[in-house]
Structures are given as C-alpha cells and as structure tokens.
Design an enzyme around this catalytic site. Sequence first.
Site, PDB file in Angstrom:
ATOM      1  N   TYR A 190      -6.295  -0.478   7.268  1.00 52.34           N
ATOM      2  CA  TYR A 190      -7.127   0.194   6.270  1.00 52.34           C
ATOM      3  C   TYR A 190      -8.585  -0.200   6.498  1.00 52.34           C
ATOM      4  O   TYR A 190      -9.029  -1.287   6.110  1.00 52.34           O
ATOM      5  CB  TYR A 190      -6.704  -0.176   4.856  1.00 52.34           C
ATOM      6  CG  TYR A 190      -5.332   0.333   4.452  1.00 52.34           C
ATOM      7  CD1 TYR A 190      -4.662   1.293   5.203  1.00 52.34           C
ATOM      8  CD2 TYR A 190      -4.705  -0.145   3.309  1.00 52.34           C
ATOM      9  CE1 TYR A 190      -3.411   1.758   4.837  1.00 52.34           C
ATOM     10  CE2 TYR A 190      -3.456   0.321   2.929  1.00 52.34           C
ATOM     11  CZ  TYR A 190      -2.814   1.261   3.695  1.00 52.34           C
ATOM     12  OH  TYR A 190      -1.561   1.713   3.322  1.00 52.34           O
TER      13      TYR A 190
ATOM     14  N   HIS B  46       4.824  -1.075   8.851  1.00 57.70           N
ATOM     15  CA  HIS B  46       4.131   0.127   8.382  1.00 57.70           C
ATOM     16  C   HIS B  46       4.777   1.402   8.931  1.00 57.70           C
ATOM     17  O   HIS B  46       4.895   2.409   8.228  1.00 57.70           O
ATOM     18  CB  HIS B  46       2.664   0.047   8.804  1.00 57.70           C
ATOM     19  CG  HIS B  46       1.742   0.794   7.920  1.00 57.70           C
ATOM     20  ND1 HIS B  46       0.380   0.581   7.900  1.00 57.70           N
ATOM     21  CD2 HIS B  46       1.951   1.770   7.006  1.00 57.70           C
ATOM     22  CE1 HIS B  46      -0.182   1.384   7.028  1.00 57.70           C
ATOM     23  NE2 HIS B  46       0.747   2.125   6.477  1.00 57.70           N
TER      24      HIS B  46
ATOM     25  N   SER C  62       0.816   7.143  -3.122  1.00 51.00           N
ATOM     26  CA  SER C  62       0.232   8.458  -3.432  1.00 51.00           C
ATOM     27  C   SER C  62       0.926   9.131  -4.609  1.00 51.00           C
ATOM     28  O   SER C  62       1.226  10.338  -4.558  1.00 51.00           O
ATOM     29  CB  SER C  62       0.266   9.369  -2.201  1.00 51.00           C
ATOM     30  OG  SER C  62      -0.528   8.850  -1.167  1.00 51.00           O
TER      31      SER C  62
ATOM     32  N   PHE D  13      -4.018  14.970  -8.927  1.00 49.26           N
ATOM     33  CA  PHE D  13      -3.725  14.735 -10.338  1.00 49.26           C
ATOM     34  C   PHE D  13      -4.863  13.992 -11.037  1.00 49.26           C
ATOM     35  O   PHE D  13      -4.660  13.407 -12.100  1.00 49.26           O
ATOM     36  CB  PHE D  13      -2.408  13.968 -10.496  1.00 49.26           C
ATOM     37  CG  PHE D  13      -1.182  14.807 -10.243  1.00 49.26           C
ATOM     38  CD1 PHE D  13      -0.859  15.857 -11.093  1.00 49.26           C
ATOM     39  CD2 PHE D  13      -0.350  14.566  -9.167  1.00 49.26           C
ATOM     40  CE1 PHE D  13       0.267  16.636 -10.868  1.00 49.26           C
ATOM     41  CE2 PHE D  13       0.781  15.325  -8.927  1.00 49.26           C
ATOM     42  CZ  PHE D  13       1.085  16.375  -9.778  1.00 49.26           C
TER      43      PHE D  13
END
Length: 327
Positions: free
Chosen positions: A56, A121, A200, A207
């Site tokens: 990340y 991952h 997510s 949303f």
Amino acid sequence: MKRRQLGQDGPMVGAIGFGAMSFGGLFGATNDDASMECLDAALAAGIDFWDTANIYGMGISERVIGEYLSAHNPDVVLATKCGIVPGPPRRFDNSADHIRAELESSLKKLNRDKVELYYIHRREQERPVEDVVETLASLIEEGLIGGYGLSEVAPSTIRRAHAVHPCRAVQNEYSLWTRQPELGVIQTCAELGIAFVAFSPLARGMFGDPPVDPTAMHGGDWRRTNPRFVEPNHTANRAAIDTFRNFAAAKGWTTAAAALAWTLQQGEHILPIPGTRTAAHLNEWIGADEITFSDADKTEITRLLPAGFAHGDRYSYEQLVGVERYS
C-alpha cells in the site's frame, strides 16, 4: 462499539475495523497529517483493528501507522500482508524466504516486534498452500505473528490450509454489490471458526455521501478502469444505489452506515474493514454496529439492491489476476 472475535483463537476487536490502503495514495493524494487525524478518529470510535499491507503505497501505509504507534502507543490489533510482487510484470511469491523477509521489513516500518495477523495477500498457484502454511506456522511458533490469514481465496484453499494449521482470518471483498463470498467462503469460515474480514464493504466509495465521481478521480486512480466505474455501468450503478441512499436517509442513517450495518448483519464472524484517508469520511460510519434492520427493512433492501444488481465485474481482467475464482 460492539466487539467481535478475530477467529476462534484470536483477540476481541471492535466489530468495525479499518482498512489503511488509502494512506498509500491509491485513491488520491494524501498526507501524513490527514492520515494521523484519521487514526485519531478511528480510536475515538472504538475502531482498534487496523489492516494494512506492504504494497500500500510501497510501504507508505505501514510507515504512517508505525509512526502513529510510536507517538501514541495505542492498544490496537494489526494485520498486514505479503505475497504480491509489483511489476511489471506483477507476480506472486509465497516462498518461505520472501514471506520472512517481507515480514521483517513490515515489522520495522510498523515499529512492532509482532503483528496479530499476517496475510498471504495473493496465493501463488504453483506452490502448494500446505507448504505456505508450514512457513506461517513457524512464524507463529517464533512469536512474530499471532495468526495467519488468506486473501481472495476459494473455500477449497481455506480447507486445505486450515487442515495444516488453524487459519485465523480470510479476507475477501464483500458488500451489497459484491456477493460472491456467499457462495461458500462465508459458510466455510463460520464452520471452521475463522473470521471473515470483508474489505471494500462500502463499494469503493459508491456508498458514500455523495458517492464517488469517476470524472473527478486523479489519473492514477485504478477505479478509472474498473468495470463498475466506467460507462454505462457507473450510471446504472449510481441509479440503483441512489434508491438505497434515499431509503437510508429516510431512516436517519448515512448511506455508509446503512451499507456497513448490512454487512455486519450477515454473520457474527464477519468483520468489515472500510477504508478512507480522512476523519470526516470515517465519521460517516459511526453507529453502524448499532443499526438494527426490521424484517420490513431487510425486504426493502433486497428489493432495492438484490444480489447481483451491480453492472460490470468487480475487477477488469488485468485487476483480476491472482484472485481465486470458484463459481
């Protein structure tokens, strides 16, 4: 905040966790100050299960969290991941040497001598998952990780891994618009006492209030090429979700809180980890664990957003590489 257990042998954590992928800049520009404020807001809300990964921002997310931990020393449960080797070409490495080296690097950035959860991952298909779990089990025995997890895997992989050493958590995408885990992963985790970590759960910003606008995304935002965010799919998805947005508003809920409440209520072993890079967006979720849907609410949600309503696949062919498909 209500509490849930992170796997049958894991710690108790807040029912809502936090996904720190945004700290790496994948969804737009960020900075350390905003990230620190976001972590402050998470702690204030009782969110003490934080999820990051070595890729990340190529270490940025782990570094930010590590600096926060050093400055504040909060009592939080950490998860990080390894296994994806950035390209080009992108590839996967689940070898013992790679797993250990990446863990050592992550612990250094996180300013920790241990993480409570360490994920593979993406699974390297050429390598038996049993061999990978043997490596992870040795890290548990050494006290470097509390437990291991798997990400984006099929029920068959979960069972094979769990037979070698109990798995603590499985992380797959899950929300009102991504329902594939209902075809076996959620049930397998419940049967085996494994936490199901839903990433997510807010549909990558759809949303939110207001929902994300693809035309306003920066050039490097990978959602710009994601099938659900390109036309005509985005317009169709926006129209469907707007009906749910109106439903939530009429109930006095934010769209994000209502969507998150739905995910929470699909099983007591489910822990959603919505992500953001700002405290303001995080505060939209507060109270999701306190929302209770009536039977009429559940019926209406199913009418508005039935399983499979989303237009477009959740990943493009390029983005799908490494994800186990089982249906």
